[in-house]
Design an enzyme around this catalytic site. Structure first.
Site, PDB file in Angstrom:
ATOM      1  N   ARG A 231       0.856  -1.189   0.000  1.00 27.97           N
ATOM      2  CA  ARG A 231       0.000   0.000   0.000  1.00 27.97           C
ATOM      3  C   ARG A 231       0.893   1.240   0.000  1.00 27.97           C
ATOM      4  O   ARG A 231       1.918   1.281   0.689  1.00 27.97           O
ATOM      5  CB  ARG A 231      -0.893   0.022   1.249  1.00 27.97           C
ATOM      6  CG  ARG A 231      -2.065  -0.970   1.190  1.00 27.97           C
ATOM      7  CD  ARG A 231      -3.073  -0.592   0.090  1.00 27.97           C
ATOM      8  NE  ARG A 231      -4.226  -1.451   0.010  1.00 27.97           N
ATOM      9  CZ  ARG A 231      -4.368  -2.493  -0.812  1.00 27.97           C
ATOM     10  NH1 ARG A 231      -3.363  -2.839  -1.614  1.00 27.97           N
ATOM     11  NH2 ARG A 231      -5.481  -3.199  -0.847  1.00 27.97           N
ATOM     12  N   GLU A 260      -2.962   7.229  -5.000  1.00 29.53           N
ATOM     13  CA  GLU A 260      -3.090   6.642  -6.340  1.00 29.53           C
ATOM     14  C   GLU A 260      -4.559   6.459  -6.738  1.00 29.53           C
ATOM     15  O   GLU A 260      -4.871   6.239  -7.909  1.00 29.53           O
ATOM     16  CB  GLU A 260      -2.409   5.268  -6.378  1.00 29.53           C
ATOM     17  CG  GLU A 260      -3.148   4.234  -5.507  1.00 29.53           C
ATOM     18  CD  GLU A 260      -2.543   2.842  -5.500  1.00 29.53           C
ATOM     19  OE1 GLU A 260      -1.307   2.729  -5.425  1.00 29.53           O
ATOM     20  OE2 GLU A 260      -3.322   1.874  -5.560  1.00 29.53           O
ATOM     21  N   HIS A 292      -0.429  -0.579  -9.787  1.00 37.83           N
ATOM     22  CA  HIS A 292      -1.132  -1.497  -8.884  1.00 37.83           C
ATOM     23  C   HIS A 292      -1.642  -2.730  -9.659  1.00 37.83           C
ATOM     24  O   HIS A 292      -2.830  -3.073  -9.596  1.00 37.83           O
ATOM     25  CB  HIS A 292      -2.281  -0.774  -8.172  1.00 37.83           C
ATOM     26  CG  HIS A 292      -2.604  -1.368  -6.824  1.00 37.83           C
ATOM     27  ND1 HIS A 292      -2.986  -0.631  -5.747  1.00 37.83           N
ATOM     28  CD2 HIS A 292      -2.615  -2.668  -6.395  1.00 37.83           C
ATOM     29  CE1 HIS A 292      -3.222  -1.421  -4.721  1.00 37.83           C
ATOM     30  NE2 HIS A 292      -2.999  -2.672  -5.089  1.00 37.83           N
TER      31      HIS A 292
HETATM   32  C1  COI Z   1      -5.801  -6.129  -3.022  1.00 35.57           C
HETATM   33  O1  COI Z   1      -6.356  -7.190  -3.336  1.00 35.57           O
HETATM   34  O2  COI Z   1      -5.833  -5.692  -1.871  1.00 35.57           O
HETATM   35  C2  COI Z   1      -5.077  -5.376  -4.048  1.00 35.57           C
HETATM   36  O3  COI Z   1      -4.210  -4.633  -3.702  1.00 35.57           O
HETATM   37  C3  COI Z   1      -5.521  -5.500  -5.472  1.00 35.57           C
HETATM   38  C4  COI Z   1      -6.725  -4.667  -5.709  1.00 35.57           C
HETATM   39  C5  COI Z   1      -6.414  -3.222  -5.627  1.00 35.57           C
HETATM   40  C6  COI Z   1      -7.389  -4.961  -7.035  1.00 35.57           C
END
Ligand code: COI
Length: 326
Positions: A231, A260, A292
């Site tokens: 993150r 973001e 991401h």
């Molecule tokens: C999550 O699964 O937490 C991710 O970071 C991917 C999502 C932002 C699609």
């Protein structure tokens, strides 16, 4: 049983159709992210499936009026949903636990690209510059690697790295016995001091907020390589930029960056981004940025949809829901 799924991308449609038919669930597929304007699309649905769009109390209240019993984020992180409000309203909140190999493999790719200076090699190749100036890399296997956060993804990263022969130091508030012999659990201070490369696999919590800051950066080795696939909030971006400019941080690979949310997963071709930190970071030859996308494989997307639907079914049937977080 009916589920309204928001932020449905074209690449997800066939999977929603497949799992919807498999489990006999009726699906309302909405391409847009959830908002007060489209909250009514959940009328008569017991479950709502979302991804990263922020969900606040008024929206949850509207969904409650629509008959929604569970909000399932088809993501691992769920900090975008107001969990306290969901609890107050009696709406269950769930995440999903898709295959950890997807992000772990991407992380190892990013590590190799960072230590082998791949961004500089590739951009210079495009300009027909085949000289060897400033592109000499290092072997990953000779490095001491710090893995901060050893949940399912961090654990898989440790297992993959073992094949390279790295010395691995790990940190987690809940150390995993299964990693005995593969990684040595130490305090964070030791990770900062000892590691040539540090990779982060922590959720966005108060404890992980700006874990990389001026103070912790000053404790790190000169030329340390930082990998963030977790993150953006884990790193104080101003401090990171300063440390890259001073050479304290030798290279970074960032699949995430602070603020973001309004940018990633949208097309900004030919438009000013208005994200100054990204402009600075993405111009650096030693900073690899991706939007991401570490999660984005056939396997993970299938798991996300499968588990999100299963989670809604379990919740509504009053069965044990392994993905429920609140
Ligand atoms: C999550 O699964 O937490 C991710 O970071 C991917 C999502 C932002 C699609």
């Amino acid at each position: 049983m009916k589920i309204t799924a928001y932020s449905c991308r074209p690449d997800e449609l066939a999977l929603f159709k497949h799992f919807g038919e498999k489990y006999g669930v009726s699906l309302v597929l909405v391409p847009e992210g959830p908002s007060m304007e489209n909250a009514d699309m959940a009328e008569g649905s017991q479950g709502v499936s979302i991804i990263t769009t922020p969900v606040n109390e008024p929206l949850l209240r509207r969904w409650k009026e629509c008959g929604v019993q569970i909000v399932s984020s088809r993501t691992v992180g769920y900090e975008h949903v107001d969990g306290d409000a969901a609890e107050r309203l009696g709406i269950a909140l769930a995440n999903v636990s898709y295959t950890p190999n997807t992000v772990a493999e991407y992380t190892v790719m990013a590590m190799l690209m960072a230590v082998r200076r791949m961004k500089a090699i590739m951009t210079r190749f495009l300009g027909q510059d085949y000289s060897l100036l400033d592109i000499r890399g290092r072997e990953l296997g000779r490095m001491t690697v710090g893995v901060v956060g050893t949940g399912r993804i961090g654990e898989t990263v440790v297992r993959l790295l073992k094949g390279f022969g790295c010395r691995i130091l790990a940190y987690d508030i809940h150390p995993r016995e299964e990693l005995a012999g593969l990684a040595e659990y130490v305090e964070l201070e030791e990770i900062w001091k000892e590691c040539d490369l540090i990779t982060f696999h922590t959720p966005a919590t108060e404890k992980s907020f700006h874990m990389v800051n001026r103070e912790t950066l000053s404790q790190m080795k000169d030329g340390v390589v930082l990998i963030n696939m977790a993150r953006g909030t884990v790193m104080d971006t101003d401090a990171l930029i300063e440390a890259l400019e001073q050479g304290k941080v030798g290279a970074a690979a960032l699949d995430v960056v602070e603020n973001e949310g309004r940018i990633y997963y949208k097309d900004f071709k030919y438009q000013p981004l208005g994200h100054h930190d990204m402009a600075i970071l993405s111009a650096m030859p030693n900073v690899l940025m991706t939007p991401h996308t570490a999660f984005f494989t056939d396997e993970a997307v299938s798991d996300m949809i499968n588990y999100s639907i299963l989670s809604c079914i379990a919740q509504v049937k009053g069965e044990e829901n392994p993905w429920r977080v609140r």
